[in-house]
Write a protein that holds these residues in place. Sequence first.
Motif, short mmCIF file in Angstrom:
data_model
loop_
_atom_site.label_atom_id
_atom_site.label_comp_id
_atom_site.label_asym_id
_atom_site.label_seq_id
_atom_site.Cartn_x
_atom_site.Cartn_y
_atom_site.Cartn_z
N ALA A 115 3.40 -4.60 -10.22
CA ALA A 115 4.82 -4.96 -10.03
C ALA A 115 5.30 -4.54 -8.64
N VAL A 116 4.93 -3.33 -8.22
CA VAL A 116 5.34 -2.86 -6.89
C VAL A 116 4.72 -3.74 -5.81
N GLY A 117 3.43 -4.04 -5.95
CA GLY A 117 2.77 -4.90 -4.97
C GLY A 117 3.40 -6.27 -4.90
N VAL A 118 3.68 -6.85 -6.06
CA VAL A 118 4.31 -8.17 -6.10
C VAL A 118 5.70 -8.11 -5.46
N GLY A 119 6.42 -7.01 -5.73
CA GLY A 119 7.76 -6.87 -5.15
C GLY A 119 7.72 -6.87 -3.64
N LEU A 155 0.83 -1.20 0.00
CA LEU A 155 0.00 0.00 0.00
C LEU A 155 0.87 1.26 0.00
N ILE A 156 1.88 1.28 0.87
CA ILE A 156 2.77 2.44 0.93
C ILE A 156 3.48 2.63 -0.41
N GLY A 157 3.94 1.52 -0.99
CA GLY A 157 4.61 1.60 -2.29
C GLY A 157 3.70 2.14 -3.37
N GLY A 158 2.42 1.71 -3.36
CA GLY A 158 1.46 2.21 -4.34
C GLY A 158 1.22 3.70 -4.19
N VAL A 159 1.12 4.17 -2.93
CA VAL A 159 0.92 5.60 -2.68
C VAL A 159 2.12 6.40 -3.17
N ILE A 160 3.32 5.86 -2.95
CA ILE A 160 4.53 6.59 -3.35
C ILE A 160 4.62 6.72 -4.86
N ILE A 161 4.36 5.64 -5.60
CA ILE A 161 4.47 5.75 -7.06
C ILE A 161 3.35 6.62 -7.63
N ALA A 162 2.17 6.62 -6.97
CA ALA A 162 1.11 7.52 -7.41
C ALA A 162 1.50 8.97 -7.14
N PHE A 163 2.22 9.20 -6.04
CA PHE A 163 2.70 10.56 -5.75
C PHE A 163 3.66 11.04 -6.84
N PHE A 164 4.53 10.15 -7.31
CA PHE A 164 5.44 10.53 -8.40
C PHE A 164 4.65 10.89 -9.66
N ASN A 165 3.54 10.17 -9.90
CA ASN A 165 2.69 10.51 -11.03
C ASN A 165 2.10 11.90 -10.84
N LEU A 166 1.68 12.20 -9.62
CA LEU A 166 1.17 13.53 -9.29
C LEU A 166 2.23 14.60 -9.54
N LEU A 167 3.46 14.30 -9.13
CA LEU A 167 4.56 15.24 -9.35
C LEU A 167 4.75 15.52 -10.83
N GLY A 168 4.76 14.47 -11.64
CA GLY A 168 4.93 14.65 -13.08
C GLY A 168 3.78 15.42 -13.69
N ALA A 169 2.54 15.06 -13.30
CA ALA A 169 1.37 15.75 -13.84
C ALA A 169 1.37 17.23 -13.47
N SER A 170 1.88 17.55 -12.28
CA SER A 170 1.87 18.93 -11.80
C SER A 170 2.97 19.79 -12.42
N LEU A 171 3.90 19.17 -13.13
CA LEU A 171 4.97 19.95 -13.74
C LEU A 171 4.46 20.96 -14.76
N GLU A 181 -2.78 2.61 -9.62
CA GLU A 181 -1.62 1.87 -9.12
C GLU A 181 -1.76 1.49 -7.66
N ILE A 182 -2.46 2.29 -6.86
CA ILE A 182 -2.55 2.02 -5.42
C ILE A 182 -3.32 0.72 -5.14
N PRO A 183 -4.58 0.57 -5.62
CA PRO A 183 -5.27 -0.69 -5.34
C PRO A 183 -4.58 -1.90 -5.96
N LEU A 184 -3.96 -1.72 -7.12
CA LEU A 184 -3.29 -2.86 -7.74
C LEU A 184 -2.03 -3.25 -6.98
N ALA A 185 -1.36 -2.28 -6.37
CA ALA A 185 -0.20 -2.61 -5.54
C ALA A 185 -0.64 -3.44 -4.34
#
Length: 275
Positions: A149-153, A19-35, A206-210
């Motif tokens: 992939a993050v969830g499986v990892g 769950l934490i990993g999913g939130v983190i990668i979604a945050f990176f998506n937010l960062l990119g979208a906000s650029l 990505e969050i629920p799938l992680a």
Amino acid sequence: MVVAQVTAWFGSDPVVNGLIGGVIIAFFNLLGASLVFVWRDPSERAMDGALGFAAGVMLAASFTSLIIPGIETYSDGNPIPVLVGIALGALFLDRADVLVPHAHFLLTGRRRADAAHPSTDLPVDDERLSGVILFILAITLHNMPEGLAVGVGFGSGDIGTAIPLMLAIGIQNIPEGLAVSVAAINAGLDKRFYAAFAGVRSGLVEIPLAVLGAYAVQSVSALLPYAMGFAAGAMLFVISDEIVPETHTKGYERIATLGTIFGTIVMLYLDISLG
């Protein structure tokens, strides 16, 4: 040290870590979208280089964090489960692309506001807006194996491998998030907020799938090598079928190639230094 710190912060429950990993990668998506708020009109050259970088990160991560560990650690050296997973992952994306037709990274035919008024809103183009909706669906679809992939990892229990994989996917989410926002602006959406929101929304899957990936492999451990192969195969399909063709059609293939090489180097460094 990194693994110990993560365990101290979040504990060792693989599903919670997923769950934490999913939130983190979604945050990176937010960062990119906000650029788009600060980088209002990225050039096609810059976007091709950034997406090439994302491809390099995904390429290296597919092997170092999914395929090789899946075979060596979780299949006792038997490659068949991982190879079956790779084939299924690629087949899933192939069939999904039939349902969501190719909506490439919409940087072709881009329309710019007048140079004297760079912030001027463009009129909404219904045809291009339809293309953007398809594009967002396509990116959302392509975000699915990344979250998995993050969830499986993390579900594997090997935090040392899961952390560089999470960071790699997070980093490559930045240009993907930016690409979605740029596409929305090119279609004439009247506020950059809505463009950024479109980018964020495509990453939230990505969050629920992680969580699902971590829970599934924890519940049925025999699924782990298949799941690792599936995530890798899906990402390899995205690289070959979407990113590489799109970044080699506008005359900036050299920049895209250098970006891919740099992305591979960054991922290998992360894997060695954090793994």
